[in-house]
Design an enzyme around this catalytic site. Structure first.
Site, PDB file in Angstrom:
ATOM      1  CE1 TYR A  26      -3.540   2.704   0.684  1.00 21.76           C
ATOM      2  CE2 TYR A  26      -2.294   3.214   2.685  1.00 21.76           C
ATOM      3  CZ  TYR A  26      -3.291   3.522   1.776  1.00 21.76           C
ATOM      4  OH  TYR A  26      -4.038   4.656   1.950  1.00 21.76           O
ATOM      5  CD  GLU A  48      -7.809   7.878   5.767  1.00 20.74           C
ATOM      6  OE1 GLU A  48      -7.679   7.779   7.012  1.00 20.74           O
ATOM      7  OE2 GLU A  48      -6.888   7.613   4.980  1.00 20.74           O
ATOM      8  CD1 TRP A  56      -3.534   1.733   6.024  1.00 18.83           C
ATOM      9  CD2 TRP A  56      -5.564   2.643   6.216  1.00 18.83           C
ATOM     10  NE1 TRP A  56      -4.094   1.811   4.762  1.00 18.83           N
ATOM     11  CE2 TRP A  56      -5.334   2.364   4.855  1.00 18.83           C
ATOM     12  CE3 TRP A  56      -6.790   3.222   6.598  1.00 18.83           C
ATOM     13  CZ2 TRP A  56      -6.270   2.643   3.866  1.00 18.83           C
ATOM     14  CZ3 TRP A  56      -7.725   3.497   5.601  1.00 18.83           C
ATOM     15  CH2 TRP A  56      -7.467   3.216   4.258  1.00 18.83           C
TER      16      TRP A  56
END
Length: 199
Positions: A26, A48, A56
């Site tokens: 990522y 988010e 995350w």
């Protein structure tokens, strides 16, 4: 080179990006690259919001499940989700089952559709691009909010969006390349094409 981990490939990455192969991929291929299309921005804004209070890594691992659950984050499709859809989503163990965040995603889809008559989500978000970007030498120097993220959060709330606080919006700005918070010695510094590596 503080806070950078040098990988077998010789590239320096922040510690969070070395925690798993998924996070490294990522970081190397997506994080910090420009996103300007409505669907892409709605997806990242939604993820988010779900990430708030969580890691995350958790959200990234569930990303495909989120896409299946939320009609690939196509705003028009999510905007028509009803109470039955919310009940089904609350039973879906593959996503984060937080009713307030689920309801906010649907609300935000409707706000995204409504915003088209006033320029659209992309124009609104990118209008808050700052004149300068941070130049962090260490993770401690990376901001968690900015005057622009505070203003963006305020404007999105005014337009009917939810779960769009200043910290969450700064994370969005980082993820879509609006600011470059790659550490100065990271091999990804300047990768957005918006900010030069030395900016």
């Amino acid at each position: 080179m503080e806070d950078l981990v040098i990988g077998p490939d010789g590239h320096g990455r922040p510690l969070w990006a070395t925690a798993s192969p998924e996070l490294q991929h990522y970081y190397d291929t997506e994080w910090g690259l420009p996103v300007t299309d409505e669907r892409g921005l709605f997806e990242r804004l939604s993820l988010e919001a779900f990430q708030s209070g969580l890691s995350w890594a958790t959200i990234l691992a569930k990303r495909e499940a989120f896409r299946r659950a939320f009609a690939n984050f196509i705003p028009d499709k999510v905007a028509v989700f009803d109470e039955q859809a919310i009940k089904l989503l609350m039973q879906d163990a593959a996503i984060v089952r937080n009713q307030r965040k689920i309801e906010a995603t649907i609300t935000n889809a409707r706000a995204t559709v409504d915003l088209r008559s006033r320029g659209g989500l992309s124009d609104l978000i990118w209008s808050f691009k700052p004149a300068n970007t941070p130049r962090p030498q260490s993770l401690a120097e990376i901001p968690t909010s900015s005057p622009e993220s505070i203003a963006l959060a305020k404007e999105l709330k005014r337009q009917g969006f939810r779960f769009v606080g200043p910290t969450t919006m700064y994370a969005l700005m980082e993820a879509i390349g609006m600011v470059d918070t790659h550490l100065m010695h990271s091999h990804r510094r300047g990768s957005s094409g918006i900010w030069p590596a030395s900016a």
